[in-house]
Write an enzyme that holds these catalytic residues in place. Structure first.
Site, PDB file in Angstrom:
ATOM      1  N   ARG A  52       5.230  43.557  50.186  1.00  0.00           N
ATOM      2  CA  ARG A  52       4.739  44.591  49.625  1.00  0.00           C
ATOM      3  C   ARG A  52       4.722  44.629  48.027  1.00  0.00           C
ATOM      4  O   ARG A  52       3.939  45.807  47.562  1.00  0.00           O
ATOM      5  CB  ARG A  52       4.532  46.031  50.424  1.00  0.00           C
ATOM      6  CG  ARG A  52       3.478  46.823  49.895  1.00  0.00           C
ATOM      7  CD  ARG A  52       2.966  47.869  51.159  1.00  0.00           C
ATOM      8  NE  ARG A  52       4.289  47.771  52.468  1.00  0.00           N
ATOM      9  CZ  ARG A  52       4.713  48.541  51.862  1.00  0.00           C
ATOM     10  NH1 ARG A  52       5.264  49.420  50.795  1.00  0.00           N
ATOM     11  NH2 ARG A  52       5.879  48.806  52.685  1.00  0.00           N
ATOM     12  N   TYR A 104     -16.521  53.051  32.125  1.00  0.00           N
ATOM     13  CA  TYR A 104     -17.224  52.558  33.690  1.00  0.00           C
ATOM     14  C   TYR A 104     -17.499  53.685  34.482  1.00  0.00           C
ATOM     15  O   TYR A 104     -16.465  54.451  34.644  1.00  0.00           O
ATOM     16  CB  TYR A 104     -15.700  51.590  33.965  1.00  0.00           C
ATOM     17  CG  TYR A 104     -16.107  51.239  35.066  1.00  0.00           C
ATOM     18  CD1 TYR A 104     -17.359  50.046  35.554  1.00  0.00           C
ATOM     19  CD2 TYR A 104     -15.315  51.204  36.440  1.00  0.00           C
ATOM     20  CE1 TYR A 104     -17.462  49.344  36.391  1.00  0.00           C
ATOM     21  CE2 TYR A 104     -15.110  50.883  37.914  1.00  0.00           C
ATOM     22  CZ  TYR A 104     -16.492  49.830  37.268  1.00  0.00           C
ATOM     23  OH  TYR A 104     -16.691  48.969  38.299  1.00  0.00           O
ATOM     24  N   ASP A 177      -8.519  51.198  28.893  1.00  0.00           N
ATOM     25  CA  ASP A 177      -9.119  49.951  30.004  1.00  0.00           C
ATOM     26  C   ASP A 177      -9.998  49.215  28.890  1.00  0.00           C
ATOM     27  O   ASP A 177     -10.932  49.414  27.643  1.00  0.00           O
ATOM     28  CB  ASP A 177     -10.382  50.630  30.224  1.00  0.00           C
ATOM     29  CG  ASP A 177     -10.987  49.406  31.024  1.00  0.00           C
ATOM     30  OD1 ASP A 177     -11.048  48.401  30.671  1.00  0.00           O
ATOM     31  OD2 ASP A 177     -12.104  50.543  32.256  1.00  0.00           O
ATOM     32  N   LYS A 202     -13.232  40.546  35.555  1.00  0.00           N
ATOM     33  CA  LYS A 202     -14.186  39.951  34.441  1.00  0.00           C
ATOM     34  C   LYS A 202     -13.932  39.563  34.238  1.00  0.00           C
ATOM     35  O   LYS A 202     -13.286  38.079  34.650  1.00  0.00           O
ATOM     36  CB  LYS A 202     -14.338  41.985  33.592  1.00  0.00           C
ATOM     37  CG  LYS A 202     -14.722  43.145  34.596  1.00  0.00           C
ATOM     38  CD  LYS A 202     -15.440  42.334  35.679  1.00  0.00           C
ATOM     39  CE  LYS A 202     -16.361  43.778  36.798  1.00  0.00           C
ATOM     40  NZ  LYS A 202     -16.156  44.772  35.857  1.00  0.00           N
TER      41      LYS A 202
HETATM   42  C1  LIG Z   1     -15.133  46.240  36.428  1.00  0.00           C
HETATM   43  C2  LIG Z   1     -14.847  47.141  35.726  1.00  0.00           C
HETATM   44  C3  LIG Z   1     -13.361  48.068  36.298  1.00  0.00           C
HETATM   45  C4  LIG Z   1     -13.455  47.688  37.614  1.00  0.00           C
HETATM   46  O1  LIG Z   1     -12.683  47.070  37.830  1.00  0.00           O
HETATM   47  P1  LIG Z   1     -13.242  46.415  39.010  1.00  0.00           P
HETATM   48  O2  LIG Z   1     -11.782  44.910  39.279  1.00  0.00           O
HETATM   49  O3  LIG Z   1     -14.446  46.193  39.691  1.00  0.00           O
HETATM   50  O4  LIG Z   1     -12.410  47.445  39.905  1.00  0.00           O
HETATM   51  C5  LIG Z   1     -12.708  48.788  35.215  1.00  0.00           C
HETATM   52  N1  LIG Z   1     -13.116  48.932  33.747  1.00  0.00           N
HETATM   53  C6  LIG Z   1     -14.455  48.173  33.618  1.00  0.00           C
HETATM   54  C7  LIG Z   1     -14.865  48.131  32.194  1.00  0.00           C
HETATM   55  C8  LIG Z   1     -15.317  47.202  34.227  1.00  0.00           C
HETATM   56  O5  LIG Z   1     -15.803  46.504  33.700  1.00  0.00           O
END
Ligand SMILES: *Cc1c(COP(=O)(O)O)cnc(C)c1O
Length: 381
Positions: A52, A104, A177, A202
């Site tokens: 974990r 997001y 982010d 992504k």
């Molecule tokens: C997709 C995305 C997220 C969330 O990621 P997940 O892997 O889908 O939980 C957060 N920030 C941005 C800019 C994103 O494109």
């Protein structure tokens, strides 16, 4: 012996060059074990106790991400959302957060609907307006500024140096982010951020077949330790098979991001003069409000994400999205295949997203084919 100074591109192409000891395999094995043997004297000198918290395949992915971001350490998570929420849950009840109005949507939703039950309060501001960020500071109470640049889905640009200066002056952390910038185009820690977050789902993975998240940090401190405990307590660590796929995806990150940036810029330039397009939103265009800062802050390209506002409004935008063939009509971004989406449909009624906006994630296909397909879809209105 001093280590040769290989570029990040070279190191990442080889997944940091790790070779398996006993077998001499160029691709290390996937470590699936959930438990580890104690030493004869009752110690755990390997540093591994239980799955974990401890997984070698996850650590290999973390090593690559820390290298990409020039970070002290990195953690991988089961999704981008779980990585982001782990940061907010490392705050204490009563702490105040400043977050962008344009960000997001699922994370904005969590901050709006759920953060309060953890005692966290959020003020949403235009993060591209430093005076607004400064004005939202509550001295002694604001502990975290959350930024996203370029930000979904208008690709507004945050001046990371400027926001980092404000955070530092008030004893708050800056977390960014950086999913859409990728570590190749912007490294937020270089501009004074404390923590970088990626939806590794992504660009880092890049093949739309792994859900994963990552955090990278400037300092291994108490806050980072709290994030680590959150991850272990809630079992948020990325599984070993997913970690392996993420490692494999990251090996080609530089080629994919380069191709996506070139395609996005070319599409932005062409659609900017298209009769069915009201406006193209792309930080690489001189007309974009964040262009000057993006030029300073992004190296080697402006990213693979752009949006077009369609003449005729929401109905025309949705109709155009329904007529594409090569572009895939789906949510998400950062994969090798190009995706198109009417963004307001997924974000719901409280979105700041314009109703006539189509979000485009440029993949690595032939740009002529991508242009022709969307041009035809827009013109057959
Ligand atoms: C997709 C995305 C997220 C969330 O990621 P997940 O892997 O889908 O939980 C957060 N920030 C941005 C800019 C994103 O494109």
């Amino acid at each position: 012996m001093t280590k040769p100074n290989w570029t990040i591109r070279s190191q990442i192409a080889q997944a940091l060059g790790k070779v398996d000891g006993p077998s001499r395999a160029v691709v290390p094995p996937i470590h699936v074990t959930t438990t580890f043997i104690r030493d004869p004297d009752n110690q755990y000198r390997s540093g591994n106790v239980y799955g974990r918290a401890d997984n070698e395949t996850a650590r290999e992915a973390e090593g690559m991400i820390a290298t990409l971001e020039d970070a002290k350490a990195a953690f991988v998570f089961g999704s981008g959302m779980s990585a982001a929420v782990a940061v907010f849950l490392a705050l204490a009840p009563g702490d105040h957060i400043i977050a962008p109005r344009v960000m997001y949507w699922a994370l904005r939703g969590w901050l709006m609907k759920d953060a309060a039950s953890w005692g966290l309060e959020t003020t949403f501001v235009d993060m591209d307006n430093l005076a607004a960020v400064e004005a939202a500071i509550r001295p002694g109470q604001t502990k975290l500024i959350w930024a996203e640049t370029p930000a979904n889905p208008t690709w507004s640009i945050t001046d990371l140096e400027g926001v980092a200066r404000i955070a530092k002056a008030h004893g708050a952390r800056l977390a960014v982010d950086s999913t859409c910038a990728t570590p190749l185009l912007t490294r937020p820690l270089d501009f004074g951020a404390d923590i970088v977050m990626h939806a590794a789902t992504k660009y880092l993975n890049g093949h739309s077949d792994v859900l994963a998240g990552a955090l990278a940090t400037r300092a291994v401190d108490d806050f980072w330790a709290r994030i680590q405990r959150n991850r272990a307590a809630m079992g948020l660590i990325l599984g070993p098979f997913e970690a392996f796929l993420l490692i494999r995806g990251m090996r080609t990150l530089s080629l994919r991001v380069e191709a996506a940036c070139q395609n996005a810029l070319e599409l932005a330039l062409r659609f900017a003069n298209h009769p069915q397009v009201v406006e193209v939103l792309y930080p690489g265009l001189a007309t974009h409000a964040g262009h000057a800062i993006a030029k300073r802050q992004m190296k080697g390209g402006f990213g693979g994400m752009l949006s077009v506002r369609v003449r005729g409004g929401e109905e025309a935008a949705i109709a155009a999205a329904s007529r594409v063939e090569l572009w895939k009509r789906a949510t998400s971004l950062g994969g090798v295949e190009s995706l198109i989406e009417h963004r307001a449909s997924i974000e719901g009624p409280d979105t700041p997203c314009p109703r006539d906006l189509l979000r485009l994630s440029a993949g690595i296909e032939d740009v002529e084919d991508l242009y022709k397909d969307l041009d035809r879809a827009l013109r057959s209105a």
